[in-house]
Design an enzyme around this catalytic site. Structure first.
Site, PDB file in Angstrom:
ATOM      1  N   LYS A  91       0.829  -1.206   0.000  1.00 32.64           N
ATOM      2  CA  LYS A  91       0.000   0.000   0.000  1.00 32.64           C
ATOM      3  C   LYS A  91       0.870   1.266   0.000  1.00 32.64           C
ATOM      4  CE  LYS A  91      -4.012  -2.201   2.170  1.00 32.64           C
ATOM      5  NZ  LYS A  91      -4.994  -2.155   3.287  1.00 32.64           N
ATOM      6  N   PHE A  98     -16.283   1.747   5.858  1.00 38.36           N
ATOM      7  CA  PHE A  98     -14.874   2.112   5.733  1.00 38.36           C
ATOM      8  C   PHE A  98     -14.428   2.273   4.273  1.00 38.36           C
ATOM      9  CE2 PHE A  98     -15.045  -2.565   5.934  1.00 38.36           C
ATOM     10  CZ  PHE A  98     -14.382  -2.902   4.763  1.00 38.36           C
ATOM     11  N   THR A 151      -5.286  -7.901  10.385  1.00 41.33           N
ATOM     12  CA  THR A 151      -5.620  -6.656   9.686  1.00 41.33           C
ATOM     13  C   THR A 151      -5.242  -5.423  10.503  1.00 41.33           C
ATOM     14  OG1 THR A 151      -7.460  -7.752   8.573  1.00 41.33           O
ATOM     15  CG2 THR A 151      -7.502  -5.354   8.616  1.00 41.33           C
ATOM     16  N   ARG A 187       2.552  -6.467   8.886  1.00 46.64           N
ATOM     17  CA  ARG A 187       1.693  -5.405   9.420  1.00 46.64           C
ATOM     18  C   ARG A 187       2.143  -4.967  10.814  1.00 46.64           C
ATOM     19  NH1 ARG A 187      -3.817  -8.192   7.069  1.00 46.64           N
ATOM     20  NH2 ARG A 187      -3.965  -6.958   5.142  1.00 46.64           N
ATOM     21  N   ASN A 234      -2.359  -0.358   6.661  1.00 48.86           N
ATOM     22  CA  ASN A 234      -1.799  -1.550   7.309  1.00 48.86           C
ATOM     23  C   ASN A 234      -0.788  -2.264   6.418  1.00 48.86           C
ATOM     24  OD1 ASN A 234      -3.625  -2.544   5.477  1.00 48.86           O
ATOM     25  ND2 ASN A 234      -4.743  -3.829   6.930  1.00 48.86           N
ATOM     26  N   HIS A 293      -1.859  -5.742   1.311  1.00 47.11           N
ATOM     27  CA  HIS A 293      -3.135  -6.428   1.057  1.00 47.11           C
ATOM     28  C   HIS A 293      -2.815  -7.807   0.498  1.00 47.11           C
ATOM     29  CE1 HIS A 293      -7.097  -7.283  -0.809  1.00 47.11           C
ATOM     30  NE2 HIS A 293      -6.375  -7.721  -1.819  1.00 47.11           N
TER      31      HIS A 293
END
Length: 378
Positions: free
Chosen positions: A102, A148, A182, A196, A206, A209
């Protein structure tokens, strides 16, 4: 005839695009583990194309659906198993999953790639992309209606992401375990060595993915690495840039992550990144400036087509000169004597397998970046 364990050989269906005839030719290749030899059978012509012959630099790790292997100057794309024995032997060991780094952790790509490699995964596809809000919404369509989603869409579209296809034993579950829970705060308690736990901030930011099932992995891989059309847009900027190519031997030896970390730690921006399987014609074209100039030209071409390489756009002020300085002398032995902290000194083996290619002339920096991120990415 069906293979048996005693045969110690595996068969695959491959495709090769013949540019002169403008058609795709299909071959059955059989790989013999005893001596790393291969035979090729022309499926349409119903005749042997290549009798059993040893192929240098071809090993079991190169054999999986989606791989591109070079035999007889042909870049053969493995598209299927040719028999049930091979399918049973390879299907679980070569399971695929989708992974994405991310935006907040793109600058940690080297460390994360190193963790992935140490876990035994093979990275078979990789690309840095910039997604629009619409693309992110489509990617996360399964979360439609959840509270979210809007924050997630805003975040993922805020900067580049790095998409990867990972291969390994029980890849989906192994990657999810490696990521950790998560919520990074939970991860730090329950799985402190997970990605993470080490790099995540909150449930949205986090770090990474991963697909939650084989079905999701197939859909998400198709989203980023479409087999039916153009893949996602790369992030090349084409300004203040130079080109770096992490060579196949360094990728296969698992040191690409360390090379990426060193580049980032030295203050360079990696603004575009893509794994590429070079065909012979492309490698010859890319290295054309060296033809007739250095005696290692043909060996360099052979190395660049040996397996996947990782092309980078590297940016900084006076990028070509500064990065060439970091790369070090072309011969790693000389580099280790004169400049032991350079990339080629640390990760090179010899003048051919010298870890990376870097742009030699400042005026060629943009041209080489454009070759990978405009011409080859079409």
């Amino acid at each position: 005839m069906m293979n048996t364990p005693e045969d110690d050989c595996y068969s695959f269906i491959t495709e090769w695009y013949d540019p002169f005839a403008s058609l795709v030719r299909r071959y059955k290749i059989t790989y013999y583990t005893e001596d790393s030899s291969v035979e090729m059978f022309d499926i349409k012509a119903h005749k042997m194309f290549l009798k059993r012959n040893k192929v240098d630099n071809l090993s079991m790790r190169d054999l999986y659906i989606g791989s591109i292997i070079n035999i007889c100057s042909r870049a053969l794309h493995i598209v299927d198993y040719a028999d049930d024995y091979t399918r049973r032997k390879f299907s679980s060991r070569k399971e695929k999953t989708f992974a994405m780094i991310k935006p907040e952790c793109v600058n940690k790509v080297g460390q994360i790639l190193d963790i992935i490699t140490q876990k035994g995964f093979m990275v078979s596809k990789l690309k840095m992309c910039q997604l629009s809000r619409t693309e992110v919404f489509n990617f996360y369509e399964e979360h439609k209606g959840k509270p979210f989603l809007d924050d997630l869409v805003n975040y993922i579209s805020s900067g580049p992401v790095i998409a990867m296809e990972l291969m390994g034993q029980n890849a989906v579950q192994t990657w999810r375990a490696l990521m950790g829970p998560t919520d990074p705060s939970v991860a730090r308690k329950e799985a402190p060595n997970s990605i993470r736990a080490r790099f995540g901030t909150d449930k949205t930011q986090n770090a990474c993915h991963g697909a939650d099932s084989q079905g999701s992995a197939a859909r998400e891989l198709e989203f980023f690495f479409s087999s039916k059309g153009p893949s996602r847009q790369n992030t090349a900027k084409y300004t203040n840039c130079t080109c770096c190519v992490i060579k196949p031997h360094a990728v296969l030896d698992g040191v690409a992550g360390k090379i990426l970390s060193a580049i980032i730690e030295a203050g360079f921006e990696i603004s575009a990144m893509q794994m590429v399987n070079m065909e012979q014609a492309n490698a010859e074209e890319f290295y054309e400036v060296y033809k007739g100039v250095i005696q290692e030209y043909y060996a360099m071409v052979k190395e660049l087509t040996h397996g996947p390489c990782i092309a980078l756009e590297i940016r900084s002020e006076d990028a070509p000169t500064k990065f060439r300085d970091m790369a070090g002398p072309a011969d790693p032995e000389i580099a280790r004597h004169l400049r032991p902290r350079t990339l080629r000194a640390l990760y090179g083996k010899d003048k051919i397998q010298n870890a990376i290619h870097c742009t030699d002339l400042p005026e060629d920096g943009l041209l080489e970046v454009e070759y990978f991120f405009k011409i080859l990415d079409r």
